[in-house]
Scaffold this active site. Sequence first.
Site, PDB file in Angstrom:
ATOM      1  CG  HIS A 164      -1.778  -1.075   1.302  1.00 17.72           C
ATOM      2  ND1 HIS A 164      -2.748  -1.392   0.405  1.00 17.72           N
ATOM      3  CD2 HIS A 164      -1.590  -2.320   1.974  1.00 17.72           C
ATOM      4  CE1 HIS A 164      -3.229  -2.724   0.701  1.00 17.72           C
ATOM      5  NE2 HIS A 164      -2.701  -3.197   1.621  1.00 17.72           N
ATOM      6  CG  HIS A 165       3.916   3.825   2.266  1.00 23.87           C
ATOM      7  ND1 HIS A 165       5.282   4.356   2.248  1.00 23.87           N
ATOM      8  CD2 HIS A 165       3.356   4.903   2.893  1.00 23.87           C
ATOM      9  CE1 HIS A 165       5.318   5.417   2.572  1.00 23.87           C
ATOM     10  NE2 HIS A 165       3.861   5.816   3.131  1.00 23.87           N
ATOM     11  CG  PHE A 166       3.002   5.179  -2.392  1.00 21.86           C
ATOM     12  CD1 PHE A 166       1.896   5.729  -1.980  1.00 21.86           C
ATOM     13  CD2 PHE A 166       4.141   5.751  -1.643  1.00 21.86           C
ATOM     14  CE1 PHE A 166       1.658   6.579  -0.821  1.00 21.86           C
ATOM     15  CE2 PHE A 166       4.132   6.823  -0.846  1.00 21.86           C
ATOM     16  CZ  PHE A 166       2.823   7.264  -0.544  1.00 21.86           C
TER      17      PHE A 166
END
Length: 149
Positions: free
Chosen positions: A51-53
């Site tokens: 999710h990051h990224f």
Amino acid sequence: MSTATRVSTPTEAATPAAEVPHGFDRLVELVPGERAVAVRNIPATLPVFDHHFPRHPILPGVLLLESMADLAKAAAGGDPAGWRLASVRGVRWKHFVAPGDQVEVTVEVTGRTQQTTDVRTTARVEGRVVAAARLLTLVSAEKPREGTA
């Protein structure tokens, strides 16, 4: 008298796992009450990278700061669980930390009382500074938090 644990070459004895601070892969140097140096490998399999990224994965700065604080607790001396992070000042993020990087964190104790320990810390990847904190303050876990009885 200062007791130091140093592991600097592969020919020396490995540091027992119990002495390596949480989240680190290798303890390079530990002089309780003075300084510590440890290495953390950043694997691409960390869930945070989903999710990051997703297209440009980078380690969140707060996780790098957490690693700095964990090593600071070891450098403060005594049981690392006996310390908690109270404040952070002068943090500078200079470069991204990506999957596959090996981060070397250095912590130097700059001040100490019975209840507090102040440290300066730097994180490097391949010798290049990626983050630094001018002041992390640790307080004894027994000390009540402000605003509590």
